[in-house]
Scaffold this motif. Structure first.
Motif, PDB file in Angstrom:
ATOM      1  N   THR A  63      14.064  54.126  63.664  1.00 12.32           N
ATOM      2  CA  THR A  63      13.736  53.846  62.308  1.00 12.32           C
ATOM      3  C   THR A  63      13.831  55.372  61.373  1.00 12.32           C
ATOM      4  O   THR A  63      14.367  55.545  60.450  1.00 12.32           O
ATOM      5  CB  THR A  63      12.226  53.291  62.190  1.00 12.32           C
ATOM      6  N   ALA A 122      16.303  55.146  58.605  1.00 16.79           N
ATOM      7  CA  ALA A 122      15.955  54.762  57.272  1.00 16.79           C
ATOM      8  C   ALA A 122      15.932  56.194  56.680  1.00 16.79           C
ATOM      9  O   ALA A 122      15.603  57.482  56.863  1.00 16.79           O
ATOM     10  CB  ALA A 122      14.394  54.557  57.351  1.00 16.79           C
ATOM     11  N   TYR A 153      14.176  48.100  55.280  1.00 15.28           N
ATOM     12  CA  TYR A 153      13.535  48.182  56.565  1.00 15.28           C
ATOM     13  C   TYR A 153      14.311  47.010  57.730  1.00 15.28           C
ATOM     14  O   TYR A 153      14.607  47.431  58.697  1.00 15.28           O
ATOM     15  CB  TYR A 153      12.151  47.652  56.322  1.00 15.28           C
ATOM     16  N   TYR A 178      12.131  57.403  53.909  1.00 10.43           N
ATOM     17  CA  TYR A 178      11.292  57.375  55.228  1.00 10.43           C
ATOM     18  C   TYR A 178      10.012  58.203  55.218  1.00 10.43           C
ATOM     19  O   TYR A 178       9.890  59.318  54.696  1.00 10.43           O
ATOM     20  CB  TYR A 178      12.019  57.452  56.287  1.00 10.43           C
TER      21      TYR A 178
END
Length: 390
Positions: free
Chosen positions: A270, A274, A341, A277
């Protein structure tokens, strides 16, 4: 202690520690190095006894939990005759290293705090490890006097990797270090490849006290709700009042049908994939009684959107020890953040779950010289850290 550690690793489906590391764990008396704690605490597998505190009680030095020490020793792949530098002294880990490298090896351990290094010297002598060198100094510069080293093992969290550590490795040396990667902590074993470092496929989620001295880096959080909710690692300005209002407003839940696997690897995935973030830290009592209901366990990666909106990862039980990943969306643009997400999570679900490859290059390395399959490059004063996946 060792039998418990081996049993827990089997229960958790983790690779067992090597026979060599298990043998030295059985040999070195751990309690000698932490006489202020009980025998039960000294030999607990997941307890890190504090060694040094500031006046207000903040822990600045601790003996790592034996589970973490065993893991890092196996990452290092120590063998007889090796020359090793340990950064961050407690004494016990240096004694373990000394046993693994044998009489033909050399062990140097350094700490910036003279009280910690004096303590390490005292207990190493008491336990019979007088040959271990103990140095007081700033490990940002390594210990050039006894370089080069076959292995460097760092037992404090490094935000950046100073050039001295790579320079003081042998041409085929290995560095094992905790590091901070866009808010995610990983302990990584790196092999030296020319002027840069390339990770081995066995890095792990761990927690260490941060470096002091020239390599210190304070991670400042954004207080969203007093001491209860804070945001760390945001790379853009955040409208705190709008974010707080969003978290106190209604939320939407999204359950994309993705099972929760390899949670520590998903954190780094992630962080790399992302764009908008950050990491959300939530106080324990807010987890179950948050402003808009229960929040995910802290700390957790979040995706931001305009107007103080945010998407927060969560999970729910599917039974039989299985969980489904979900996303909570807050704020007027929360659905946009949630969709971003979910796109990251679906890409993860299609991925085979393999470890990230992490490479650390000197700062100033041109983009053209970095790996072409890179997902994200983290630029810091000394280094360019590349995150990629097979």
């Amino acid at each position: 202690m060792v039998d418990t550690l081996l049993r827990l690793q089997e229960e958790w489906g983790m690779p067992p520690i090597s026979a060599e590391v298990a043998d030295v764990l059985r040999k070195v008396p751990r309690h000698v190095f932490v006489p202020e704690v009980s025998l039960e605490d000294a030999y607990a597998t997941d307890y890190a006894p504090p060694v040094q505190r500031t006046g207000d009680g903040l822990i600045t030095s601790s003996m790592s939990a034996v589970r973490v020490q065993a893991m890092m020793l196996d990452q290092a792949g120590l063998g007889p005759g090796m020359r090793v530098l340990e950064i961050g002294s407690g004494g016990y880990n240096a004694a373990l290293i000394s046993e693994l490298v044998g009489v033909g090896g050399e062990v140097t351990t350094i700490d910036i705090d003279p009280e910690v290094s004096d303590r390490a010297r005292r207990y190493l002598d008491e336990a019979g490890y007088k040959d271990v060198r103990v140095v007081t100094g700033d490990a940002e510069y390594g210990v050039e006097a006894f370089a080069p080293y076959d292995r460097i093992i760092v037992t404090v969290r490094a935000w950046d990797l100073p050039p001295a550590w790579t320079a003081q490795l042998t041409d085929h040396g290995r560095l094992v270090t905790p590091m901070r990667l866009r808010g995610v902590s990983r302990t990584v074993g790196f092999d030296r490849v020319g002027d840069h470092l390339a990770s081995r496929p066995d890095h792990h989620l761990t927690v260490f006290v941060p470096m002091q001295g020239a390599g210190a880096h304070e991670e400042r959080g954004i207080a969203v709700q007093g001491d209860d909710i804070a945001l760390y690692g945001a790379e853009e300005p955040v409208d705190v009042a709008a974010l707080r209002n969003s978290l106190h407003g209604p939320r939407k839940e999204f359950w994309p049908g993705i099972e929760f696997t390899y949670p520590d690897r998903l954190h780094l995935w992630t962080a790399a994939h992302a764009d908008r973030y950050a990491m959300l830290h939530v106080a324990g009592d807010v987890l179950e009684h948050g402003p808009s209901g229960p929040l995910a366990r802290q700390p957790v990666p979040v995706v931001l959107a305009d107007d103080g909106s945010v998407a927060v990862r969560t999970k729910r039980s599917l039974g039989d020890g299985r969980f489904e990943i979900g996303v909570f969306a807050y704020g007027p643009r929360g659905q946009d953040a949630a969709q971003n997400y979910i796109d990251v999570l679906r890409a993860w679900d299609r991925h085979d779950g393999s470890m990230a490859r992490i490479e650390v290059w000197p700062s100033g390395t041109p983009d053209a010289d970095l790996p072409t399959n890179r997902v994200r490059v983290l630029d810091k004063p000394h280094t360019r850290t590349v995150l990629a996946w097979p």
